[in-house]
Design an enzyme around this catalytic site. Structure first.
Site, mmCIF file in Angstrom:
data_model
loop_
_atom_site.group_PDB
_atom_site.id
_atom_site.type_symbol
_atom_site.label_atom_id
_atom_site.label_comp_id
_atom_site.label_asym_id
_atom_site.label_seq_id
_atom_site.Cartn_x
_atom_site.Cartn_y
_atom_site.Cartn_z
ATOM 1 N N ASP A 53 -28.464 -5.405 -10.658
ATOM 2 C CA ASP A 53 -27.378 -6.282 -10.232
ATOM 3 C C ASP A 53 -27.843 -7.743 -10.198
ATOM 4 O O ASP A 53 -27.146 -8.643 -10.672
ATOM 5 C CB ASP A 53 -26.883 -5.838 -8.854
ATOM 6 C CG ASP A 53 -25.702 -6.665 -8.393
ATOM 7 O OD1 ASP A 53 -24.693 -6.680 -9.122
ATOM 8 O OD2 ASP A 53 -25.813 -7.326 -7.336
ATOM 9 N N LEU A 86 -19.485 -18.625 -2.914
ATOM 10 C CA LEU A 86 -20.224 -19.896 -2.991
ATOM 11 C C LEU A 86 -19.911 -20.607 -4.308
ATOM 12 O O LEU A 86 -19.836 -19.976 -5.351
ATOM 13 C CB LEU A 86 -21.738 -19.643 -2.913
ATOM 14 C CG LEU A 86 -22.253 -19.037 -1.612
ATOM 15 C CD1 LEU A 86 -23.750 -18.769 -1.702
ATOM 16 C CD2 LEU A 86 -21.959 -19.950 -0.429
ATOM 17 N N LYS A 88 -26.532 -10.982 -12.602
ATOM 18 C CA LYS A 88 -26.115 -12.293 -12.093
ATOM 19 C C LYS A 88 -26.940 -13.407 -12.744
ATOM 20 O O LYS A 88 -26.415 -14.467 -13.102
ATOM 21 C CB LYS A 88 -26.268 -12.344 -10.574
ATOM 22 C CG LYS A 88 -25.262 -11.441 -9.851
ATOM 23 C CD LYS A 88 -25.549 -11.386 -8.373
ATOM 24 C CE LYS A 88 -24.528 -10.537 -7.641
ATOM 25 N NZ LYS A 88 -24.954 -10.223 -6.271
ATOM 26 N N LYS A 111 0.836 -1.214 0.000
ATOM 27 C CA LYS A 111 0.000 0.000 0.000
ATOM 28 C C LYS A 111 0.859 1.247 0.000
ATOM 29 O O LYS A 111 0.574 2.213 -0.697
ATOM 30 C CB LYS A 111 -0.928 0.002 1.209
ATOM 31 C CG LYS A 111 -2.213 -0.726 0.940
ATOM 32 C CD LYS A 111 -3.333 -0.307 1.878
ATOM 33 C CE LYS A 111 -4.587 -1.043 1.469
ATOM 34 N NZ LYS A 111 -5.164 -1.860 2.525
ATOM 35 N N GLU A 140 -24.808 -0.364 -1.748
ATOM 36 C CA GLU A 140 -23.915 0.507 -2.516
ATOM 37 C C GLU A 140 -24.089 1.922 -1.973
ATOM 38 O O GLU A 140 -25.107 2.221 -1.346
ATOM 39 C CB GLU A 140 -24.322 0.478 -3.995
ATOM 40 C CG GLU A 140 -24.162 -0.877 -4.669
ATOM 41 C CD GLU A 140 -22.719 -1.329 -4.755
ATOM 42 O OE1 GLU A 140 -21.829 -0.494 -4.976
ATOM 43 O OE2 GLU A 140 -22.478 -2.546 -4.568
HETATM 44 MG MG MG Z 1 -19.801 -17.725 -6.633
#
Ligand code: MG
Ligand code: ASP
Length: 804
Positions: free
Chosen positions: A662, A596, A666, A505, A651
């Site tokens: 969103d 996931l 997906k 950083k 957000e």
């Molecule tokens: Mg996933």
């Protein structure tokens, strides 16, 4: 008796020479019986060659010659080297006058390097009280008259050597000149460059020595040149046969002829480092390694001669003619490759013989040019040969595939039928990278994965730290070395081929600079970085425009950024086409459901032919939280929304969550995984924001949250008993067609279903398939947050690393 051989670098002024003297004194003091064979000191042979060239061109060789003398005399003024210096002076003068020299003169000149070396060392040892004796091999090793590459006359030489050593008293240490001999007419000859090793093994053979110890400036024989391959490992033990192969394929520390005399008498050879006394070096004996040994060696001074022509196919005697031309002109061919379907024959020859080879071949095939059987003879000298010694063809696909994946296409390769060697001709500019790729692949030593991370915000920053924290453990467990060589945001990049540190950083603040993607690509090329991965943790549509050129420049891709998968279907296809053409992979497990294992599962089911009939779920952690709580508690909608905003679950502009886009994206990504060709515009999305609040700035919007309340109070009240609200994405229809139905909507479901029982901010997915019937596969868990997303990206890195 043991024979000790010291190379030129070992005998260099200062540290080198002092160490050599210490090693010899030590052994003598311990009562060991030894004889010493020396090379010329420092770079003497090269320098003499250079002075000779300059003299023959009538150049001013004197200053270099003075330097040469000064170096050879070093601090040992008392030692008289004037005889050699005077002869050299005369010879150079003569060459300079005539403007030419013969091979015979050259051998006379080069021989002085070893003579000076042996003389000086003898004098120093005598000074130290050792009974040393200068031994000039021109009186012992008798050779044919092939100056520059003379062949010893074995019987005669042996007789001389044995007789000479008979006169030795017990404690005499002979200091023997390597590399040189003489003809039966007493003309000085040399045995070929690096020939001192050959001298040493001949002497060892003639005297039935116990062992030959070859002192060099390296720790032993390596799996590859450590200057080129950082991960190269020292080989502790080799068999004579293996060593012989290595010597033949260009390892300079073994002269090609060294092994045979040792093998004949079963004399072990030990390669040791003058400068690293502790090291045990490499031991070469008749015992072979159980598993066989592999090494990489390189021939750089080579050229590829290529004959092309339609008429070569099926024509008999072509090869014979080629080889006759080569033989007649004393050109040795190290590789020949001939395609049965292609009309070409490729030969690898020494670089300095390439032009002759071409000219002579053109002469030989002159008539075939007229008849158009041959139409081209070309030479490429920007090539190098890598030989994988100990490699058989059964597993050769591994290094080969790794090369292709790294955009290195060998120009030709061939194998030996009996030995287990495969040689590849590559472009010189790709040699360094090619060696590292092959080495990493065949030695299973940690395979290096070079990573560029774009975007170092929450997800990107967390990922970098996760990589740095677990790199050591992963290297241990999986033999994979993760090296983050670039970190960038939209403005600056930090580059470090050896890997960024935990202090990245700060470093990006001080050493970062503005860049384009080409700079990162160029950096990777320049430093020969292999197994490249670019990771996109931005949310940027701009960055996605770099994907194609990254793939074309041999990067695999990983992204948490969803943009690339939700642009037009034509871009989606194009990216996949480029990926396929370049044999690259794109992974984006975190695009849906964060860490996931969703996309991977769907991909596997689909690829295995399982018919997926429906996918349904809560795709957004934020909206999961909102409706789980709103349904369970008796409070106004705006209160829950405010809570979510204050906790950072949304957000910065919560409308980005509430508009449903969103979730739509997906859903689209999953649909396309099933080969559906839907566009974003075709998704039916229920926008959760009341129309009049959809435009205007965030501040204004945040002041009007209570305006949601009456609308959602009514929706809640209108439900059947024991029902709850969930905001879901659903993919349905005939999924065997080109397009599916994609819906994003607020639904009311019974509380006692899996979906109705959802809590917290969990994501939840149901995958319905033909074989699973009405019992869907359910995947549920934390589907958002920078830590789990970063873990998911990390998972993709490991998936990619396991592949190649
Ligand atoms: Mg996933
Ligand atoms: N001095 C010779 C050379 O440099 C021989 C040797 O060092 O083995 O080639």
């Amino acid at each position: 008796m043991k024979i000790l051989k010291f190379g030129g670098k070992s005998l260099s002024n200062g540290d080198g020479l002092n160490k050599v003297i210490a090693i010899i004194t030590d052994k003598v003091n311990q009562g060991e019986k030894i004889a010493i064979v020396v090379s010329a000191r420092g770079n003497a042979t090269d320098e003499l060659e250079q002075i000779l060239t300059i003299a023959s061109q009538n150049g001013d060789y004197k200053p270099i010659f003075e330097d040469f003398k000064k170096y050879q005399q070093d601090v040992y003024d008392a030692v008289d080297l004037s005889e050699e210096f005077t002869i050299l002076e005369k010879l150079f003068e003569g060459v300079s006058l005539i403007g030419d020299y013969s091979k015979k003169i050259k051998d006379q000149i080069l021989s002085k390097g070893e003579l000076l070396s042996a003389k000086l060392l003898t004098a120093i040892l005598i000074e130290k009280g050792i009974h040393a004796r200068f031994t000039d091999t021109r009186e012992l090793i008798k050779t044919d008259a092939k100056f520059g590459d003379a062949q010893p006359l074995e019987q005669l030489s042996k007789k001389n050597v044995v007789a000479f050593f008979k006169q030795n008293t017990e404690n005499t240490v002979s200091v023997i000149t390597g590399f040189i001999g003489s003809t039966t007419n007493n003309d000085t000859t040399t045995l070929g460059r690096n020939g001192s090793n050959y001298t040493a093994s001949l002497i060892a053979n003639y005297l039935n020595a116990e062992e030959l110890q070859n002192y060099t400036h390296v720790d032993g024989i390596y799996t590859a040149n450590p200057d080129l391959v950082v991960d190269a490992k020292k080989i502790d033990h080799l068999s004579f046969n293996e060593a012989n192969e290595i010597a033949n394929f260009g390892a300079t520390i073994l002269h090609a002829k060294t092994i045979i005399p040792l093998l004949e008498k079963n004399i072990p050879l030990r390669i040791l480092n003058t400068f690293n006394h502790e090291n045990k070096g490499t031991l070469i004996t008749s015992n072979s390694n159980k598993e066989g040994i592999k090494t990489l060696s390189v021939l750089e001074n080579v050229a590829l001669v290529n004959l092309e022509g339609r008429g070569l196919l099926g024509k008999t005697g072509v090869d014979a003619r080629i080889f006759r031309v080569m033989g007649d002109n004393n050109i040795s061919v190290s590789i020949i490759s001939q395609g049965s379907s292609e009309r070409g024959i490729g030969l690898v020859v020494a670089a300095d013989k390439a032009t002759t080879a071409m000219i002579e071949l053109e002469k030989e095939f002159e008539n075939d040019f007229y008849s158009k059987d041959v139409n081209k003879i070309t030479v490429a000298d920007d090539v190098a040969v890598i030989s994988i010694i100990g490699q058989d063809l059964s597993t050769f696909h591994k290094p080969y595939t790794a090369l292709i994946k790294n955009k290195i296409v060998p120009i030709l390769f061939n194998n030996t039928v009996t030995g287990k060697n495969v040689s590849l001709v590559v472009k010189k500019s790709q040699l360094h990278k090619a060696l590292n790729v092959i080495h990493g692949e065949i030695f299973g030593v940690a395979k290096k994965i070079n990573i560029a991370v774009f975007g170092h915000g929450l997800v990107g920053g967390t990922l970098i730290n996760q990589i740095l924290e677990s790199a050591a453990a992963i290297e241990k467990r999986k033999d994979i070395k993760l090296n983050v060589f670039a970190i960038a945001n939209s403005k600056n990049v930090l580059l470090n081929k050896n890997g960024v540190t935990p202090n990245w950083k700060n470093e990006i603040q001080t050493n970062g600079f503005s860049y384009t993607i080409d700079d990162v690509i160029a950096y990777a090329n320049e430093h020969h970085l292999e197994n490249l991965i670019a990771i996109d943790n931005t949310a940027s549509a701009d960055f996605v425009t770099n994907y194609i050129s990254l793939v074309e420049n041999s990067f695999d891709l990983i992204s948490s950024n969803k943009v690339a998968n939700t642009l037009s279907y034509s871009f989606y296809k194009k990216l996949r086409k480029v990926l396929a053409e370049n044999q690259k992979t794109y992974l984006y497990e975190t695009n849906v459901g964060a860490g996931l294992p969703l996309i991977d599962t769907i991909k596997l089911l689909h690829l295995s032919g399982e018919n997926i009939t429906k996918i349904k779920g809560v795709f957004s952690g934020t909206l999961s939280y909102l409706f789980n709580n709103f349904s369970a508690k008796d409070v106004p909608f705006s209160e829950i929304l405010k809570e979510a905003i204050d906790n950072g679950y949304t957000e910065p502009d919560p409308r980005e969550d509430l508009c449903g886009n969103d979730v739509g994206r997906k859903l689209l990504i999953l649909a396309r995984e099933l080969d559906l060709q839907n566009e974003f515009e075709e998704i039916n999305i229920q926008n959760l924001i009341p129309e009049h609040l959809r435009s205007g700035d965030v501040g204004e919007f945040l002041n009007k949250l209570t305006e949601f309340d009456p609308i959602y109070a009514k929706i809640k009240a209108d439900q059947k008993p024991n029902h709850v609200l969930r905001y879901i994405g659903e993919l349905s229809g005939d999924l065997q067609n080109d397009k599916g139905n994609l819906e994003v909507k607020l639904v009311s479901v019974p509380l006692d279903t899996a979906l109705g029982g959802l809590k917290g901010s969990d994501s939840f997915f149901e995958i319905y398939t033909e074989s699973y019937g009405d019992r869907p596969i359910v995947i549920q868990g934390a589907g958002a947050g920078s830590a789990v997303t970063a873990r998911g990206v990390f998972g993709d890195i490991l998936r990619l690393s396991d592949k190649g």
